[in-house]
Design an enzyme around this catalytic site. Structure first.
Site, mmCIF file in Angstrom:
data_model
loop_
_atom_site.group_PDB
_atom_site.id
_atom_site.type_symbol
_atom_site.label_atom_id
_atom_site.label_comp_id
_atom_site.label_asym_id
_atom_site.label_seq_id
_atom_site.Cartn_x
_atom_site.Cartn_y
_atom_site.Cartn_z
ATOM 1 N N ASP A 43 46.991 20.562 84.984
ATOM 2 C CA ASP A 43 48.043 19.738 84.384
ATOM 3 C C ASP A 43 49.325 19.824 85.204
ATOM 4 O OD1 ASP A 43 49.134 18.028 82.543
ATOM 5 O OD2 ASP A 43 49.565 19.576 81.054
ATOM 6 N N ARG A 81 48.193 23.900 74.771
ATOM 7 C CA ARG A 81 47.218 23.257 73.887
ATOM 8 C C ARG A 81 45.938 23.023 74.675
ATOM 9 N NH1 ARG A 81 51.354 19.384 74.608
ATOM 10 N NH2 ARG A 81 50.795 17.716 76.090
ATOM 11 N N GLU A 95 40.699 10.390 76.938
ATOM 12 C CA GLU A 95 41.979 9.810 76.538
ATOM 13 C C GLU A 95 42.806 9.308 77.724
ATOM 14 O OE1 GLU A 95 40.168 11.930 73.556
ATOM 15 O OE2 GLU A 95 40.995 12.941 75.324
ATOM 16 N N HIS A 115 48.825 13.517 92.070
ATOM 17 C CA HIS A 115 47.373 13.646 91.941
ATOM 18 C C HIS A 115 46.726 13.939 93.291
ATOM 19 C CE1 HIS A 115 47.602 12.545 87.799
ATOM 20 N NE2 HIS A 115 48.023 11.315 88.040
ATOM 21 N N LEU A 171 28.646 29.437 93.882
ATOM 22 C CA LEU A 171 29.529 28.976 92.813
ATOM 23 C C LEU A 171 29.104 27.610 92.299
ATOM 24 C CD1 LEU A 171 32.355 29.136 91.252
ATOM 25 C CD2 LEU A 171 33.256 27.834 93.192
ATOM 26 N N TRP A 218 42.198 7.182 79.875
ATOM 27 C CA TRP A 218 42.097 5.750 80.145
ATOM 28 C C TRP A 218 43.331 5.007 79.652
ATOM 29 C CZ3 TRP A 218 38.397 4.404 83.378
ATOM 30 C CH2 TRP A 218 37.219 5.145 83.436
ATOM 31 N N GLU A 227 39.411 33.855 76.699
ATOM 32 C CA GLU A 227 40.795 34.298 76.853
ATOM 33 C C GLU A 227 41.601 33.128 77.416
ATOM 34 O OE1 GLU A 227 42.092 37.229 75.908
ATOM 35 O OE2 GLU A 227 40.115 37.748 75.105
#
Length: 254
Positions: A34, A208, A81, A51, A145, A83, A221
């Site tokens: 974010d 959140r 969401e 971005h 990985l 979009w 965690e």
């Protein structure tokens, strides 16, 4: 491997960890990436520049996770969401997987990384879907990985689809209600082949989940940082792991 990643980091990063701490690396780390847009705004740049810079962070953190022995890395790349965002931004975001995978597929192969994806693939543009599917096919036999992209993913939608699938099997007599438990229900999740995340990291100061892995994060965690994703470095990643290592995970016990 650790020496290659941290050789120029002084006493930070893996070199700051004791041998016993290196044995307590989270098996599965999930990240809500974010702050790309806000990072760009602070610098007077368009959101898409944020971005693009965030894509470079994906590479850095993937290499760091691989070098540290993390087995699964799930990155929240685009939600159901998202979009709602401006058309130009959405179109740019849809091209990022293609750009990233085309540029990095060689190094991903070299480092034995396996690419996976969870989300509503049918709604993605054909070029995005093709890029991800090709990367998944090329890396399918890699055993290092697992780099799992949550792309066009929504936690609530995932749960609704799982409930519908279970209900349909019960209705058809293929499943008894008494047989439904957490282990069985987990097999209807899109992450069914992955263990639940041990550690969730979210950047940019937001606290959140934003509809991310609602079932799987029940006992993970959480680590929140104010650092925007384009600036999230290997040192920040290590700080999150070190915080995880300081916590006692009791899973409801004493």
């Amino acid at each position: 491997m650790l020496k290659r990643l941290w050789s120029k980091k002084g006493d930070t990063g893996a070199q700051a960890l004791l041998p016993d701490q290196l044995e307590n690396i989270p098996e599965h780390i999930a990240i809500i990436m974010d702050g790309n847009g806000r990072w760009a705004k602070q610098k007077g740049l368009p959101r898409i520049a944020g971005h693009h810079s965030g894509m470079k962070t994906v590479k850095r953190i993937t290499i760091a996770a691989n070098d540290l022995g993390v087995k699964y890395l799930t990155l929240y790349a685009f939600s159901t969401e998202n979009w709602k965002r401006p058309k130009e931004e959405v179109e740019f975001l849809m091209k990022l997987p293609q750009q990233f995978l085309e540029l990095e597929i060689g190094e991903l192969m070299e480092n034995n990384v396996q690419v996976r994806m969870m989300g509503e693939v049918e709604q993605l543009p054909s070029y995005t879907r093709k890029a991800v599917e090709e990367a998944m096919s090329k890396t399918a036999n890699n055993t290092g990985l697992v780099l799992n992209f949550a792309l066009n993913y929504g936690g609530r939608l995932e749960l609704i689809k799982a409930v519908k699938a279970v209900a349909e099997q019960v209705e058809n007599g293929q499943l008894q209600v008494d047989h439904i438990n957490e282990e069985l229900f987990s097999n209807y999740m899109q992450s069914r082949d992955l263990p639940d995340p041990d550690l969730l990291i979210r950047t940019s100061g937001e606290i959140r989940l934003s509809n991310f892995m609602l079932w799987q994060l029940a006992y993970s965690e959480f680590y929140f940082t104010d650092v925007f994703w384009p600036e999230f470095s290997e040192e920040h990643f290590m700080a999150a792991i070190q915080e995880y290592q300081r916590r006692a995970r009791r899973f409801g016990g004493v």
